[in-house]
Design a protein around this motif. Structure first.
Motif, PDB file in Angstrom:
ATOM      1  N   VAL A  14      -8.746  -7.695  -9.261  1.00  0.00           N
ATOM      2  CA  VAL A  14      -8.117  -6.583  -8.557  1.00  0.00           C
ATOM      3  C   VAL A  14      -8.706  -6.440  -7.158  1.00  0.00           C
ATOM      4  CG1 VAL A  14      -7.867  -4.077  -8.507  1.00  0.00           C
ATOM      5  CG2 VAL A  14      -7.459  -5.337 -10.632  1.00  0.00           C
ATOM      6  N   LEU A 219      -0.586  -3.921 -12.709  1.00  0.00           N
ATOM      7  CA  LEU A 219      -1.454  -3.854 -13.867  1.00  0.00           C
ATOM      8  C   LEU A 219      -0.796  -2.970 -14.918  1.00  0.00           C
ATOM      9  CD1 LEU A 219      -4.910  -3.077 -12.176  1.00  0.00           C
ATOM     10  CD2 LEU A 219      -4.207  -5.291 -13.098  1.00  0.00           C
ATOM     11  N   GLU A 223      -5.035  -1.778 -18.343  1.00  0.00           N
ATOM     12  CA  GLU A 223      -5.828  -2.596 -17.423  1.00  0.00           C
ATOM     13  C   GLU A 223      -6.348  -1.768 -16.252  1.00  0.00           C
ATOM     14  OE1 GLU A 223      -3.730  -7.001 -17.950  1.00  0.00           O
ATOM     15  OE2 GLU A 223      -2.894  -5.539 -16.529  1.00  0.00           O
TER      16      GLU A 223
END
Length: 242
Positions: A14, A219, A223
Motif C-alpha cells: 500500500v 483494497l 485489508e
C-alpha cells in the motif's frame, strides 16, 4: 489488536502504491525525543475528542520554549501541521483538525475527523470500539462502519477502499495555508484526499475510469482495516528517542 498478526507485505504494498517510503510513519516517530513524542501524543488525545487545538496556545510564553522546539520538529517530520494564519492544528495523523468526509466516534468520546479512510480505520486500533461515518467518493451514498472487537462491519456490505494520489506529491508547494511556501508537500495533500471509501467495486471502477490517479488501486475493507491498524495501532506508544 495483536500486531503480530499483521501482514507486513500488505502494508508495504500500500505504501509503495502511494509513493510513500516503507515504514516512514514509524521511522518518523522513532526519530522523536521523549518530550517531542509526549507533545505529539497530547495533541492526538485532545483531537480524538474533536477538540480544536491552536498552536499559539501551546507556545504562549517564553517558558514554553521546549514546546516551540518540539512543535517545529513535529512539523518538519510531517507529523503535526497547522494553519499558518489561524494557528489551528489541521493535521495530527491520523486525525484532522478540520471536517473531512470521515467522522470517527470512539466509544466514550465525542466525534472526531480523520485525514483519510486508512486513518479512520486505524483509529479503533489505537483505542477501542468505534463507529466510522463516511460516504462513497463516487456517488455520495452514506457508509457506516461499526468496529467491535477489532472487526469492521460495513453498511452497505459491499464497501471497498480506493487508493490513489492527488498529483500534489510532484508539486513544489502545498495547496492550502497549512504549509509554508518553502515546505515539502505533506501526505495530507499528496495522498489523503485520494484514499476513499466506495460503496461497491463497480463505483470504484467507474471512478478509476474517470481518473486513474485518484482511484488507481483498491483494497477490501478487511485489508484496509489491517493496514490502518498496522500503521496507527502503536501510534500512542513512546518513541525510540531519548
Amino acid at each position: 489488536m495483536n500486531q503480530d498478526n499483521f501482514n507486513p507485505s500488505l502494508k508495504d504494498k500500500v505504501l509503495q502504491s502511494l509513493n510513500l517510503s516503507v515504514g516512514g510513519f514509524e521511522k518518523k516517530i522513532g526519530l522523536l525525543s521523549t518530550s517531542e513524542n509526549n507533545r505529539r501524543i497530547q495533541i492526538l488525545l485532545s483531537m480524538s475528542e474533536g477538540k480544536i487545538i491552536n498552536i499559539n496556545d501551546l507556545t504562549a510564553t517564553e517558558e514554553q520554549i521546549d514546546d516551540q522546539s518540539a512543535l517545529r520538529r513535529l512539523r518538519e517530520l510531517d507529523l503535526i501541521n497547522w494553519d499558518q494564519n489561524s494557528g489551528d492544528v489541521t493535521v495530527a495523523y491520523p486525525f484532522s483538525g478540520v471536517p473531512t468526509p470521515h467522522r470517527v466516534t470512539v466509544a466514550g468520546k465525542s466525534p472526531a475527523y480523520s485525514m483519510c479512510v486508512i486513518d479512520a480505520l486505524g483509529i479503533p486500533s489505537m483505542y477501542t470500539d468505534a463507529v466510522i461515518e463516511s460516504e462513497c467518493a463516487f456517488c455520495g451514498e452514506e457508509i457506516t462502519i461499526d468496529v467491535k472487537n477489532n472487526l469492521p462491519v460495513a453498511q452497505p456490505n459491499t464497501v471497498i477502499v480506493g487508493l490513489g494520489t492527488t498529483g500534489a506529491a510532484n508539486s513544489n508547494s502545498c495547496c492550502d495555508s497549512s504549509c509554508g511556501p518553502n515546505e515539502p508537500t505533506s501526505v495530507a495533500t499528496s495522498c489523503c484526499p485520494a484514499i476513499q471509501f466506495y460503496c461497491s467495486e463497480e463505483h470504484w471502477q467507474k471512478a478509476n475510469e474517470k481518473n486513474a490517479m485518484t482511484a488507481k488501486d483498491k483494497l477490501t475493507l478487511a485489508e484496509a482495516f489491517e493496514v490502518g491498524a498496522a500503521v496507527f495501532g502503536s501510534t500512542l506508544s513512546s518513541s525510540k528517542g531519548e
